[in-house]
Design a protein around this motif. Structure first.
Motif, PDB file in Angstrom:
ATOM      1  N   SER A  73     121.434  16.277   7.649  1.00  0.00           N
ATOM      2  CA  SER A  73     121.379  15.571   8.931  1.00  0.00           C
ATOM      3  C   SER A  73     121.614  16.503  10.119  1.00  0.00           C
ATOM      4  O   SER A  73     121.128  16.246  11.230  1.00  0.00           O
ATOM      5  CB  SER A  73     122.408  14.444   8.958  1.00  0.00           C
ATOM      6  N   TRP A  74     122.361  17.596   9.902  1.00  0.00           N
ATOM      7  CA  TRP A  74     122.656  18.520  11.012  1.00  0.00           C
ATOM      8  C   TRP A  74     121.404  19.230  11.515  1.00  0.00           C
ATOM      9  O   TRP A  74     121.355  19.674  12.665  1.00  0.00           O
ATOM     10  CB  TRP A  74     123.704  19.536  10.576  1.00  0.00           C
ATOM     11  N   ILE A  75     120.393  19.347  10.642  1.00  0.00           N
ATOM     12  CA  ILE A  75     119.134  19.980  11.060  1.00  0.00           C
ATOM     13  C   ILE A  75     118.496  19.196  12.203  1.00  0.00           C
ATOM     14  O   ILE A  75     117.773  19.747  13.038  1.00  0.00           O
ATOM     15  CB  ILE A  75     118.162  20.059   9.856  1.00  0.00           C
ATOM     16  N   PHE A  76     118.784  17.896  12.269  1.00  0.00           N
ATOM     17  CA  PHE A  76     118.207  17.040  13.313  1.00  0.00           C
ATOM     18  C   PHE A  76     119.206  16.744  14.440  1.00  0.00           C
ATOM     19  O   PHE A  76     118.819  16.674  15.605  1.00  0.00           O
ATOM     20  CB  PHE A  76     117.723  15.732  12.686  1.00  0.00           C
ATOM     21  N   LEU A  77     120.475  16.575  14.094  1.00  0.00           N
ATOM     22  CA  LEU A  77     121.471  16.207  15.105  1.00  0.00           C
ATOM     23  C   LEU A  77     121.716  17.323  16.119  1.00  0.00           C
ATOM     24  O   LEU A  77     121.824  17.069  17.326  1.00  0.00           O
ATOM     25  CB  LEU A  77     122.795  15.826  14.426  1.00  0.00           C
ATOM     26  N   ILE A  78     121.777  18.560  15.662  1.00  0.00           N
ATOM     27  CA  ILE A  78     122.025  19.683  16.576  1.00  0.00           C
ATOM     28  C   ILE A  78     120.891  19.842  17.599  1.00  0.00           C
ATOM     29  O   ILE A  78     121.154  19.952  18.802  1.00  0.00           O
ATOM     30  CB  ILE A  78     122.259  20.988  15.781  1.00  0.00           C
ATOM     31  N   PRO A  79     119.607  19.836  17.170  1.00  0.00           N
ATOM     32  CA  PRO A  79     118.528  19.884  18.170  1.00  0.00           C
ATOM     33  C   PRO A  79     118.550  18.708  19.143  1.00  0.00           C
ATOM     34  O   PRO A  79     118.264  18.884  20.336  1.00  0.00           O
ATOM     35  CB  PRO A  79     117.250  19.867  17.321  1.00  0.00           C
ATOM     36  N   ILE A  80     118.894  17.512  18.659  1.00  0.00           N
ATOM     37  CA  ILE A  80     118.983  16.347  19.557  1.00  0.00           C
ATOM     38  C   ILE A  80     119.990  16.615  20.664  1.00  0.00           C
ATOM     39  O   ILE A  80     119.725  16.367  21.845  1.00  0.00           O
ATOM     40  CB  ILE A  80     119.383  15.074  18.772  1.00  0.00           C
ATOM     41  N   ALA A  81     121.169  17.132  20.284  1.00  0.00           N
ATOM     42  CA  ALA A  81     122.226  17.399  21.260  1.00  0.00           C
ATOM     43  C   ALA A  81     121.786  18.436  22.293  1.00  0.00           C
ATOM     44  O   ALA A  81     121.934  18.234  23.501  1.00  0.00           O
ATOM     45  CB  ALA A  81     123.489  17.870  20.532  1.00  0.00           C
ATOM     46  N   PHE A  82     121.209  19.551  21.829  1.00  0.00           N
ATOM     47  CA  PHE A  82     120.803  20.619  22.748  1.00  0.00           C
ATOM     48  C   PHE A  82     119.640  20.197  23.636  1.00  0.00           C
ATOM     49  O   PHE A  82     119.643  20.454  24.854  1.00  0.00           O
ATOM     50  CB  PHE A  82     120.440  21.877  21.963  1.00  0.00           C
ATOM     51  N   LEU A  83     118.628  19.555  23.055  1.00  0.00           N
ATOM     52  CA  LEU A  83     117.458  19.160  23.844  1.00  0.00           C
ATOM     53  C   LEU A  83     117.807  18.064  24.852  1.00  0.00           C
ATOM     54  O   LEU A  83     117.256  18.028  25.952  1.00  0.00           O
ATOM     55  CB  LEU A  83     116.325  18.696  22.924  1.00  0.00           C
ATOM     56  N   ILE A 112     117.239   8.220   9.354  1.00  0.00           N
ATOM     57  CA  ILE A 112     116.683   8.071   8.004  1.00  0.00           C
ATOM     58  C   ILE A 112     117.497   8.878   6.993  1.00  0.00           C
ATOM     59  O   ILE A 112     117.829   8.402   5.910  1.00  0.00           O
ATOM     60  CB  ILE A 112     115.200   8.507   7.969  1.00  0.00           C
ATOM     61  N   VAL A 113     117.827  10.119   7.365  1.00  0.00           N
ATOM     62  CA  VAL A 113     118.557  11.002   6.454  1.00  0.00           C
ATOM     63  C   VAL A 113     119.940  10.457   6.128  1.00  0.00           C
ATOM     64  O   VAL A 113     120.364  10.453   4.968  1.00  0.00           O
ATOM     65  CB  VAL A 113     118.659  12.427   7.038  1.00  0.00           C
ATOM     66  N   ILE A 114     120.676   9.996   7.164  1.00  0.00           N
ATOM     67  CA  ILE A 114     122.042   9.518   6.891  1.00  0.00           C
ATOM     68  C   ILE A 114     122.054   8.131   6.243  1.00  0.00           C
ATOM     69  O   ILE A 114     123.045   7.741   5.628  1.00  0.00           O
ATOM     70  CB  ILE A 114     122.902   9.489   8.177  1.00  0.00           C
ATOM     71  N   ARG A 115     120.940   7.399   6.365  1.00  0.00           N
ATOM     72  CA  ARG A 115     120.894   6.042   5.796  1.00  0.00           C
ATOM     73  C   ARG A 115     120.544   6.053   4.309  1.00  0.00           C
ATOM     74  O   ARG A 115     121.134   5.313   3.513  1.00  0.00           O
ATOM     75  CB  ARG A 115     119.870   5.202   6.566  1.00  0.00           C
ATOM     76  N   TYR A 116     119.584   6.900   3.918  1.00  0.00           N
ATOM     77  CA  TYR A 116     119.089   6.857   2.546  1.00  0.00           C
ATOM     78  C   TYR A 116     119.589   8.071   1.759  1.00  0.00           C
ATOM     79  O   TYR A 116     119.206   9.211   2.051  1.00  0.00           O
ATOM     80  CB  TYR A 116     117.570   6.784   2.535  1.00  0.00           C
ATOM     81  N   LEU A 397     109.648  24.875   3.510  1.00  0.00           N
ATOM     82  CA  LEU A 397     109.490  23.867   4.559  1.00  0.00           C
ATOM     83  C   LEU A 397     110.785  23.640   5.319  1.00  0.00           C
ATOM     84  O   LEU A 397     110.787  23.561   6.554  1.00  0.00           O
ATOM     85  CB  LEU A 397     108.988  22.552   3.954  1.00  0.00           C
ATOM     86  N   LYS A 398     111.915  23.559   4.593  1.00  0.00           N
ATOM     87  CA  LYS A 398     113.198  23.342   5.272  1.00  0.00           C
ATOM     88  C   LYS A 398     113.539  24.535   6.171  1.00  0.00           C
ATOM     89  O   LYS A 398     113.960  24.360   7.322  1.00  0.00           O
ATOM     90  CB  LYS A 398     114.316  23.144   4.247  1.00  0.00           C
ATOM     91  N   CYS A 399     113.363  25.747   5.660  1.00  0.00           N
ATOM     92  CA  CYS A 399     113.634  26.954   6.456  1.00  0.00           C
ATOM     93  C   CYS A 399     112.714  27.023   7.671  1.00  0.00           C
ATOM     94  O   CYS A 399     113.136  27.458   8.760  1.00  0.00           O
ATOM     95  CB  CYS A 399     113.466  28.201   5.597  1.00  0.00           C
ATOM     96  N   ALA A 400     111.466  26.589   7.498  1.00  0.00           N
ATOM     97  CA  ALA A 400     110.509  26.589   8.611  1.00  0.00           C
ATOM     98  C   ALA A 400     110.946  25.613   9.702  1.00  0.00           C
ATOM     99  O   ALA A 400     110.844  25.925  10.897  1.00  0.00           O
ATOM    100  CB  ALA A 400     109.119  26.226   8.108  1.00  0.00           C
ATOM    101  N   VAL A 401     111.440  24.443   9.287  1.00  0.00           N
ATOM    102  CA  VAL A 401     111.927  23.449  10.265  1.00  0.00           C
ATOM    103  C   VAL A 401     113.129  23.993  11.022  1.00  0.00           C
ATOM    104  O   VAL A 401     113.220  23.870  12.256  1.00  0.00           O
ATOM    105  CB  VAL A 401     112.287  22.124   9.557  1.00  0.00           C
ATOM    106  N   ILE A 402     114.064  24.622  10.313  1.00  0.00           N
ATOM    107  CA  ILE A 402     115.256  25.185  10.957  1.00  0.00           C
ATOM    108  C   ILE A 402     114.868  26.293  11.931  1.00  0.00           C
ATOM    109  O   ILE A 402     115.337  26.326  13.075  1.00  0.00           O
ATOM    110  CB  ILE A 402     116.240  25.717   9.896  1.00  0.00           C
ATOM    111  N   ALA A 403     113.995  27.205  11.494  1.00  0.00           N
ATOM    112  CA  ALA A 403     113.559  28.320  12.352  1.00  0.00           C
ATOM    113  C   ALA A 403     112.822  27.806  13.591  1.00  0.00           C
ATOM    114  O   ALA A 403     113.052  28.285  14.712  1.00  0.00           O
ATOM    115  CB  ALA A 403     112.659  29.262  11.558  1.00  0.00           C
TER     116      ALA A 403
END
Length: 500
Positions: A73-83, A112-116, A397-403
């Motif tokens: 979930s942090w892969i999505f939450l951190i960008p949300i906070a910064f953006l 979605i990630v934290i729910r399922y 794919l995960k590394c690509a999303v993070i980068a």
């Protein structure tokens, strides 16, 4: 066998009335907040607050069926906070538009990630879930809002209902004459109270009915959509495991793929030799007759980017479809992939070199800066793929999303407009060429550099910049009049000093 629709109906019938009311009120609150913050107003600190409310509301809705400690979930939450934070700092219109699309996608991904619990990685089905939730499920479930209202009305019907209504009506009838007496005495006792009572009708007289209808439509639209979105997480996601178990039905023989890559790499080798002979080492004199460096850069840049993207696609498809049963041949295939990546790096470097030549000749723009960042992203992704070729434990794919997230966040915080202004002013000091019209289209973020043009010798440029600053100041003063529109660079722009 119970289908998906019947399962939802069964779940809805079991859901507590208070839970439905909670989601309805939360959706209504988000609708009112959206209307209050964003209709006819600029996005400032309001972006941070609104996104926090939506995320907090979603977590509250799905509790206790959520796991906020999930690492993914942090892969999505951190960008949300910064953006979200960029809205109250920067004003680059292009990035703002992109963020307005990207942040909702990230919020949906996070919830979605934290729910399922069964979602533990990023894959194609996960992306399908995101878009299905946004464009289909949230809309499809909006009628549940009215079903919930109907259920609440029916649940409150009881033998005592008529008696309660009669008692309420009796109380109202008794209170009306009492209010006339009490209000009459109070207006006589206090002149200010009398003034406000006498003028209370002006509130309704001055009400713009069309504006009221417009705001009501916006609030209800957002409310219905948000209810559908939040309610969709009441249902379990069962398809995920079945999708994951399916495997690609197409398998190419490694020899076929190696042959294709070998032929392509020969062409790229010849291209690279020619590049090194005249572009990097030969200087201007090494270019074909009749070509300048700026013309050469303009004619070849986009073609190189296109070839790079084609190579990237070939690489991913080859790795996905290649039959991996033969270990020895598979190693040769990996070498072929690696060679293709090396040649692609050369094309990226060449494209970047061409863009630098073009900028020196014609100046700096947002598109050109964005292209540099895009090439950097492609280079990083190629490195990730190269590592993934030889280390199967790496989830590409995960590394690509993070980068991609890290580079995009960096792009938002590097202040693109300020960099453009600084480089174009430096170019002006060398060549005395500058496009003032373009400089004035940049956002307020460029102001710390733009104000330096007030010190140049050219009277025309100084005059244009002074008028530009005065005009933009008046726009800010006339439009940004709410606390939630706060933006650092807009506030800073108002402090700029110009001669009178």
């Amino acid at each position: 066998m119970v289908n998906e629709k019947d399962e939802r109906i069964l779940m809805d019938s079991k859901e507590d009335i208070n839970e439905k009311l909670k989601v309805m009120l939360l959706a209504l609150g988000i609708g009112i907040l959206f209307n209050y913050f964003f209709i006819w107003d600029s996005i400032g600190i309001s972006g941070v607050i609104f996104n926090a409310v939506v995320i907090g509301g979603a977590i509250w809705t799905i509790y206790p069926k959520s796991n906020i400690n999930k690492k993914l979930s942090w892969i999505f939450l951190i960008p949300i906070a910064f953006l979200s934070l960029t809205y109250c700092i920067y004003n680059n219109e292009v990035l703002r538009y992109i963020n307005t699309i990207l942040i909702p996608l990230l919020i949906v991904s996070y919830v979605i990630v934290i729910r399922y619990e069964n979602i533990k990685d990023i894959n194609l089905y996960f992306l399908e879930m995101i878009f299905s939730r946004i464009f289909y499920l949230s809309f499809a479930l909006t009628p549940k809002f009215f079903d919930a209202i109907k259920a609440m009305i029916n649940s409150r019907k009881s033998p005592k209902e008529n008696s309660t209504k009669k008692n309420i009506l009796k109380g109202l009838l008794i209170s009306v004459p009492l209010l006339f007496v009490i209000v009459g005495l109070l207006t006589s006792a206090d002149m200010m109270f009398k003034y406000y009572v006498e003028n209370i009708g002006n509130i309704f007289l001055n009400l713009n009915i069309w504006s009221f209808i417009g705001h009501t439509i916006i609030i209800m639209t957002v409310t219905l959509y948000m209810f559908g979105f939040l309610w969709s997480f009441k249902y379990e996601e069962k398809k995920y495991k079945h999708i994951e178990e399916s495997k690609a039905s197409v398998n190419w023989e490694p020899v076929t793929i190696i042959t294709i890559l070998f032929v392509i790499c020969i062409v790229y080798l010849l291209f690279s030799i020619i590049q090194f002979s005249y572009l990097y080492g030969g200087g201007t004199s090494a270019l074909p007759k009749g070509f300048s460096h700026s013309e050469y850069a303009r004619k070849g840049f986009f073609e190189l980017i296109l070839v790079t993207l084609i190579n990237f696609t070939i690489l991913l498809l080859s790795m996905k479809l290649c039959n991996k049963s033969n270990v020895k041949i598979n190693k040769i295939a990996n070498i072929s992939y690696s060679l293709l990546i090396i040649f692609t790096f050369n094309m990226l470097f060449s494209a970047n070199y061409k863009m630098n030549l073009y900028e020196k000749a014609f100046g700096y723009t947002r598109l050109r800066i964005f292209v540099h960042v895009f090439m950097l992203l492609l280079g990083v992704l190629l490195i990730i793929v190269l590592i993934g070729i030889w280390n199967k434990k790496i989830h590409i794919l995960k590394c690509a999303v993070i980068a991609s997230s890290i580079i995009y966040i960096a792009l938002n915080f590097m202040n693109v407009d300020k960099i453009i202004a600084r480089n174009n002013i430096a170019r002006y000091n060398e060549t005395k060429k500058i496009d003032i019209g373009y400089i004035e289209t940049l956002s307020y973020d460029a102001a710390p550099e733009v104000i330096k043009l007030l010190d140049v010798d050219d009277v025309r440029i100084r005059s244009e910049i002074e008028e530009y600053i005065k005009y933009e100041k008046s726009l800010i003063k006339n439009s940004n009049d709410h606390w939630y529109e706060f933006n650092y660079y807009k506030k800073d722009f108002l402090t700029l000093k110009v001669s009178h």
